[in-house]
Design an enzyme around this catalytic site. Structure first.
Site, short mmCIF file in Angstrom:
data_model
loop_
_atom_site.label_atom_id
_atom_site.label_comp_id
_atom_site.label_asym_id
_atom_site.label_seq_id
_atom_site.Cartn_x
_atom_site.Cartn_y
_atom_site.Cartn_z
N HIS A 229 0.88 -1.18 0.00
CA HIS A 229 0.00 0.00 0.00
C HIS A 229 0.91 1.23 0.00
CE1 HIS A 229 -3.52 2.35 0.57
NE2 HIS A 229 -3.87 2.01 1.81
N HIS A 268 -2.37 -2.14 -9.80
CA HIS A 268 -3.37 -1.52 -8.92
C HIS A 268 -4.66 -2.33 -8.99
CE1 HIS A 268 -5.94 1.50 -7.00
NE2 HIS A 268 -4.81 2.03 -6.54
N ASP A 325 2.78 5.37 -6.66
CA ASP A 325 4.05 5.24 -5.94
C ASP A 325 5.27 5.07 -6.85
OD1 ASP A 325 3.01 5.55 -3.38
OD2 ASP A 325 2.33 3.47 -3.34
N1 CMC Z 1 4.99 -6.77 -10.01
C1 CMC Z 1 4.87 -7.98 -10.60
N2 CMC Z 1 3.72 -8.65 -10.75
C2 CMC Z 1 2.62 -8.06 -10.28
C3 CMC Z 1 2.63 -6.80 -9.66
C4 CMC Z 1 3.88 -6.15 -9.52
N3 CMC Z 1 3.96 -4.96 -8.94
N4 CMC Z 1 1.39 -6.47 -9.29
C5 CMC Z 1 0.60 -7.47 -9.65
N5 CMC Z 1 1.33 -8.45 -10.27
C6 CMC Z 1 0.82 -9.69 -10.85
C7 CMC Z 1 0.37 -10.66 -9.77
O1 CMC Z 1 1.47 -11.48 -9.36
C8 CMC Z 1 -0.71 -11.41 -10.49
O2 CMC Z 1 -0.09 -12.35 -11.36
P1 CMC Z 1 -0.81 -13.78 -11.71
O3 CMC Z 1 -2.04 -13.43 -12.48
O4 CMC Z 1 0.22 -14.50 -12.49
O5 CMC Z 1 -1.09 -14.42 -10.39
C9 CMC Z 1 -1.37 -10.36 -11.37
O6 CMC Z 1 -0.35 -9.38 -11.58
C10 CMC Z 1 -2.56 -9.70 -10.73
O7 CMC Z 1 -2.16 -9.09 -9.54
P2 CMC Z 1 -2.91 -9.14 -8.15
O8 CMC Z 1 -1.94 -9.51 -7.09
O9 CMC Z 1 -4.14 -9.99 -8.30
O10 CMC Z 1 -3.36 -7.65 -7.99
P3 CMC Z 1 -4.03 -7.03 -6.69
O11 CMC Z 1 -5.13 -6.19 -7.15
O12 CMC Z 1 -4.35 -8.11 -5.72
O13 CMC Z 1 -2.85 -6.18 -6.05
C11 CMC Z 1 -1.29 -4.45 -5.74
C12 CMC Z 1 -2.64 -4.85 -6.32
C13 CMC Z 1 -1.12 -2.95 -5.87
C14 CMC Z 1 -1.20 -4.83 -4.26
C15 CMC Z 1 -0.17 -5.18 -6.53
O14 CMC Z 1 -0.23 -4.79 -7.88
C16 CMC Z 1 1.20 -4.91 -5.95
O15 CMC Z 1 1.61 -5.60 -5.01
N6 CMC Z 1 1.96 -3.90 -6.48
C17 CMC Z 1 3.25 -3.57 -5.94
C18 CMC Z 1 3.08 -2.75 -4.66
C19 CMC Z 1 2.60 -1.35 -4.93
O16 CMC Z 1 3.08 -0.67 -5.84
N7 CMC Z 1 1.65 -0.87 -4.12
C20 CMC Z 1 1.08 0.48 -4.22
C21 CMC Z 1 -0.32 0.48 -4.72
S1 CMC Z 1 -0.91 2.08 -5.28
C22 CMC Z 1 -0.86 3.09 -3.88
C23 CMC Z 1 -1.85 2.71 -2.89
O17 CMC Z 1 -3.06 3.00 -3.06
O18 CMC Z 1 -1.47 2.12 -1.90
#
Ligand code: CMC
Length: 391
Positions: A229, A268, A325
């Site tokens: 986050h 996201h 971010d």
């Molecule tokens: N790097 C590599 N792979 C990723 C990333 C990433 N940053 N984000 C998502 N994926 C992959 C994930 O592994 C999954 O792959 P698969 O379909 O093979 O299992 C696919 O993309 C879908 O992702 P998800 O985990 O289902 O997405 P989510 O909606 O659950 O999570 C998130 C969203 C923001 C937590 C995630 O994208 C992430 O961990 N990003 C990195 C951390 C980050 O930048 N966080 C800040 C978010 S924006 C500011 C805020 O509001 O906090």
């Protein structure tokens, strides 16, 4: 479907509330109370946005002046609150301090606060907005071993925060550079709210038990701190330092694609096109670096990395784009904010969204406790064995 309820880990398809505060969608749109973020960034101040989020409409000039004065009047914190800071080690992470001190506000204000009274709920919002930048600046000065600087009524909200962060007690002529104030106004607006993110949900769930607002907001601070986050912007600069040069980007991305690493600042839950805030921040970086004559080699790596990633099937297939971010760290670094304060800045400004959402929830005629269900995967009923008979 369990028959009784929907199994939805991570709440990917669960709508937990009805809200009229902010709206975001997969195409990359963000609105506060119906105004697009792009227009608010261009035309409004953070205090106007604060008024908008709290009361639903933009203020006229006299409403804005009264609002700003009320917030400034709440900036001073109780002397006794300062004692809390003495308990932390010199290098304590400012977010650790924030979690505790924001929660501790409860003990100073809660006793006299009736959360059933809408007037008092409004007052608690004003108190929180006034005190957040002060608590944050003191957290920074304490963790850096520097003397505390008091807020100054003559300064604006953002200028006050920067003044408390950077003032030199030995130099009474110190003035926060205008360009810093200008950029911080925008940074504050961009982070103010984003519908039901994890920290906002944490605030709503905590508040749904009728916990006091300051304790509920401290739940938001704790949730925000995590690297998935608001903590992402602090970790993300490490990523570029580790990559080191543009030539190393493909090898790094291979590790991401093998799921050995996550690319911080990418992806996201809502924005499946491009986070509109990331677009604005990226542009702000270009402008600020030009104005200040900054050449940041890590920023150049980030630009190139985005370019390569957005041509790569791993990212395009999953709709992974830069989020807020990805570029914020570069901007904050150029504005002389130490890395361990990145998430704190997010917390100050998101506290506006949190308290607006808390008030909205509390004003509903029927409020229900936030209480998800689970699928139990533990043991069936077992016979208790007395301790002396256990193997
Ligand atoms: N790097 C590599 N792979 C990723 C990333 C990433 N940053 N984000 C998502 N994926 C992959 C994930 O592994 C999954 O792959 P698969 O379909 O093979 O299992 C696919 O993309 C879908 O992702 P998800 O985990 O289902 O997405 P989510 O909606 O659950 O999570 C998130 C969203 C923001 C937590 C995630 O994208 C992430 O961990 N990003 C990195 C951390 C980050 O930048 N966080 C800040 C978010 S924006 C500011 C805020 O509001 O906090």
């Amino acid at each position: 479907q369990t028959g009784m309820f929907l199994f939805d880990p991570g709440f990917t398809i669960t709508g937990s509330c009805a809200s009229s505060i902010s709206y975001s969608n997969a195409k990359g749109k963000l609105m506060y109370r119906g105004y697009s973020i792009e227009e608010l960034i261009d035309k409004s101040s953070y205090m106007e946005v604060a008024f908008l989020l709290l009361y639903g409409d933009l203020p006229n000039q006299s409403e804005l002046s009264v609002f700003e004065e009320r917030i400034k009047d709440e900036m001073v914190v109780h002397e006794k609150l300062l004692d809390f800071y003495k308990g932390f080690t010199v290098n304590a992470h400012p977010m650790a301090i924030m979690c505790s001190v924001v929660g501790a506000l409860s003990s100073f204000i809660h006793n006299t606060l009736d959360i059933k009274d809408p007037i008092q709920r409004e007052l608690s919002a004003i108190k929180l907005l006034g005190k957040m930048p002060v608590i944050a600046a003191i957290a920074f000065r304490t963790s850096a071993g520097l003397p505390i600087v008091q807020p100054n009524k003559k300064l604006s909200y953002t200028e006050n925060f920067l003044h408390m962060m950077f003032s030199d007690p030995m130099d009474s002529s110190f003035k926060v550079p205008k360009i810093f104030i200008e950029y911080f106004e925008k940074i504050f607006i961009l982070h103010a709210d984003n519908d039901q993110g994890p920290s906002t949900t944490a605030v709503r769930i905590a508040g749904s038990s009728l916990a006091n607002p300051f304790a509920s907001i401290s739940a938001g601070v704790a949730s925000l701190w995590g690297p998935m986050h608001g903590g992402a912007n602090e970790e993300q600069l490490d990523v570029f330092t580790e990559i080191g040069t543009i030539d190393n980007i493909p090898a790094f991305l291979d590790q991401v694609k093998r799921k050995e690493k996550k690319l911080m600042g990418f992806g996201h839950r809502i924005y499946k096109n491009y986070d509109p805030r990331a677009k604005i921040i990226k542009q702000m970086c270009f402008e600020l670096f030009y104005k200040l004559g900054i050449q940041d080699p890590l920023f150049e790596i980030a630009i190139k990395l985005e370019e390569i990633a957005l041509k790569d099937e791993y990212f395009t297939k999953r709709n992974l784009y830069p989020n807020i971010d990805f570029y914020t760290g570069f901007l904050l670094r150029a504005l002389q904010i130490p890395r361990n304060m990145f998430c704190v800045i997010f917390a100050i400004t998101r506290s506006l969204g949190w308290i607006a959402q808390w008030r909205e929830m509390m004003s509903e005629p029927v409020s229900r406790i936030g209480r998800p269900r689970q699928i139990y995967v533990g043991e069936n009923l077992r016979q208790f064995v007395p301790i002396d008979e256990r193997k």
